[in-house]
Scaffold this motif. Structure first.
Motif, mmCIF file in Angstrom:
data_model
loop_
_atom_site.group_PDB
_atom_site.id
_atom_site.type_symbol
_atom_site.label_atom_id
_atom_site.label_comp_id
_atom_site.label_asym_id
_atom_site.label_seq_id
_atom_site.Cartn_x
_atom_site.Cartn_y
_atom_site.Cartn_z
ATOM 1 N N LYS A 162 35.872 14.444 5.632
ATOM 2 C CA LYS A 162 34.794 14.241 4.661
ATOM 3 C C LYS A 162 35.306 13.418 3.494
ATOM 4 O O LYS A 162 36.335 13.757 2.887
ATOM 5 N N SER A 178 30.118 12.556 0.182
ATOM 6 C CA SER A 178 29.351 12.511 1.429
ATOM 7 C C SER A 178 28.130 13.417 1.350
ATOM 8 O O SER A 178 28.210 14.562 0.906
ATOM 9 N N ASN A 179 26.994 12.898 1.795
ATOM 10 C CA ASN A 179 25.764 13.690 1.830
ATOM 11 C C ASN A 179 25.530 14.330 3.192
ATOM 12 O O ASN A 179 24.534 15.024 3.397
ATOM 13 N N ASP A 180 26.435 14.087 4.143
ATOM 14 C CA ASP A 180 26.250 14.543 5.518
ATOM 15 C C ASP A 180 27.352 15.500 5.973
ATOM 16 O O ASP A 180 27.603 15.638 7.176
ATOM 17 N N ARG A 188 30.859 17.065 7.016
ATOM 18 C CA ARG A 188 32.039 16.503 7.669
ATOM 19 C C ARG A 188 31.619 15.594 8.826
ATOM 20 O O ARG A 188 31.807 15.912 10.004
ATOM 21 N N ASP A 189 31.048 14.469 8.452
ATOM 22 C CA ASP A 189 30.551 13.556 9.479
ATOM 23 C C ASP A 189 31.575 12.507 9.872
ATOM 24 O O ASP A 189 31.341 11.735 10.809
ATOM 25 N N ALA A 190 32.709 12.452 9.166
ATOM 26 C CA ALA A 190 33.750 11.479 9.509
ATOM 27 C C ALA A 190 34.655 12.086 10.570
ATOM 28 O O ALA A 190 35.762 12.544 10.302
ATOM 29 N N GLY A 215 32.516 7.782 8.299
ATOM 30 C CA GLY A 215 31.476 8.661 7.789
ATOM 31 C C GLY A 215 30.925 8.202 6.463
ATOM 32 O O GLY A 215 31.423 7.257 5.835
ATOM 33 N N SER A 216 29.909 8.880 6.012
ATOM 34 C CA SER A 216 29.286 8.569 4.734
ATOM 35 C C SER A 216 30.246 8.866 3.589
ATOM 36 O O SER A 216 31.016 9.835 3.627
ATOM 37 N N ALA A 217 30.187 8.030 2.553
ATOM 38 C CA ALA A 217 30.959 8.279 1.329
ATOM 39 C C ALA A 217 30.010 8.322 0.128
ATOM 40 O O ALA A 217 30.389 7.979 -0.997
ATOM 41 N N LYS A 247 30.271 3.616 2.978
ATOM 42 C CA LYS A 247 30.855 4.109 4.218
ATOM 43 C C LYS A 247 32.367 4.184 4.062
ATOM 44 O O LYS A 247 32.988 3.247 3.561
ATOM 45 N N LYS A 302 37.268 7.600 -4.639
ATOM 46 C CA LYS A 302 36.963 8.419 -3.470
ATOM 47 C C LYS A 302 38.227 9.073 -2.923
ATOM 48 O O LYS A 302 39.294 8.456 -2.859
#
Length: 219
Positions: A61, A65-67, A69-71, A104-106, A116, A204
């Motif tokens: 993550k 990130s708004n999603d 642990r999408d990374a 993933g989203s950043a 990203k 980040k």
């Protein structure tokens, strides 16, 4: 008459002596059984250098990130190290190099828009301490981690090296006398870095959970 007395006295003496022997036979304490030899399985031979490789599954993550642990990503790893052993205690040092391409989203930036993040090549140098349950070794590990992080947004991208820490635990076993297999879990947390996407510094950081399955050769 005197002869009769002597014979009676001799008979009585014999009876008393026989009775005493019989009592000794009855009340003689039995001998303690011989002690049996105790046996403990010898410790395995984990001492020496080793190298190996395997596959990894990572869930990370980026800050903002708004999603969640999408990374996440599936990748590969190589590792090597050196063990020393004292009785059932095994200790040493290990280094590894991995890649899973975690995208993933950043989050978003007021000027750069949607961001990203990507974790690329990453590695660590760690200590290991374990307990030998021959043929299994249960161990803990901790050390310094470094990774390449990339941030994309506003039509451009920037890359930074980030340092952090990594901790984990694992189980390793002998498959043959010099081939081992392992399963390891690690958590890594990296520092925040300032990325330049042409709109000013965007800070980040990144952290991830990783499961690594591998096989190695001990020399």
């Amino acid at each position: 008459m005197r002869t009769l007395k002597i014979m009676l006295l001799a008979s009585a003496t014999t009876v008393v002596a026989f009775a005493a022997q019989a009592a000794d036979a009855i009340y003689q304490a039995p001998e303690a059984p011989a002690a049996t030899e105790s046996y403990s399985e010898p410790a395995g031979n984990w001492s020496g250098a080793y190298v190996g490789g395997g596959i990894t599954y990572d869930m990370g993550k980026f800050t903002g990130s708004n999603d969640g642990r999408d990374a996440d990503g599936i990748g590969g790893t190589v590792y090597g190290g050196y063990n020393m052993q004292s009785g059932s205690i095994v200790y040493g040092a290990e280094a590894d190099l991995s890649y899973a391409g975690e995208d993933g989203s950043a989050g978003t930036d007021a000027t750069a828009g949607s961001l990203k993040g990507t974790q690329g090549v990453n590695g660590s140098v760690r200590g290991r301490v374990g307990y030998d349950l021959n043929p299994f070794l249960i161990y803990g590990t901790a050390g310094v981690a470094v990774a390449n992080h990339e941030l994309e947004g506003n039509g451009t991208n920037d890359e930074k090296l980030a340092a952090g820490y990594t901790v984990g635990a694992g189980v390793e076993t002998f498959v043959t006398d010099n081939i081992t297999a392992r399963v390891e879990y690690r958590y890594s947390d990296y520092q925040k870095r300032d990325f330049d996407l042409g709109t000013g510094a965007i800070s980040k950081g990144f952290d991830d959970h990783s499961v690594k399955v591998g096989m190695g050769v001990k020399f």
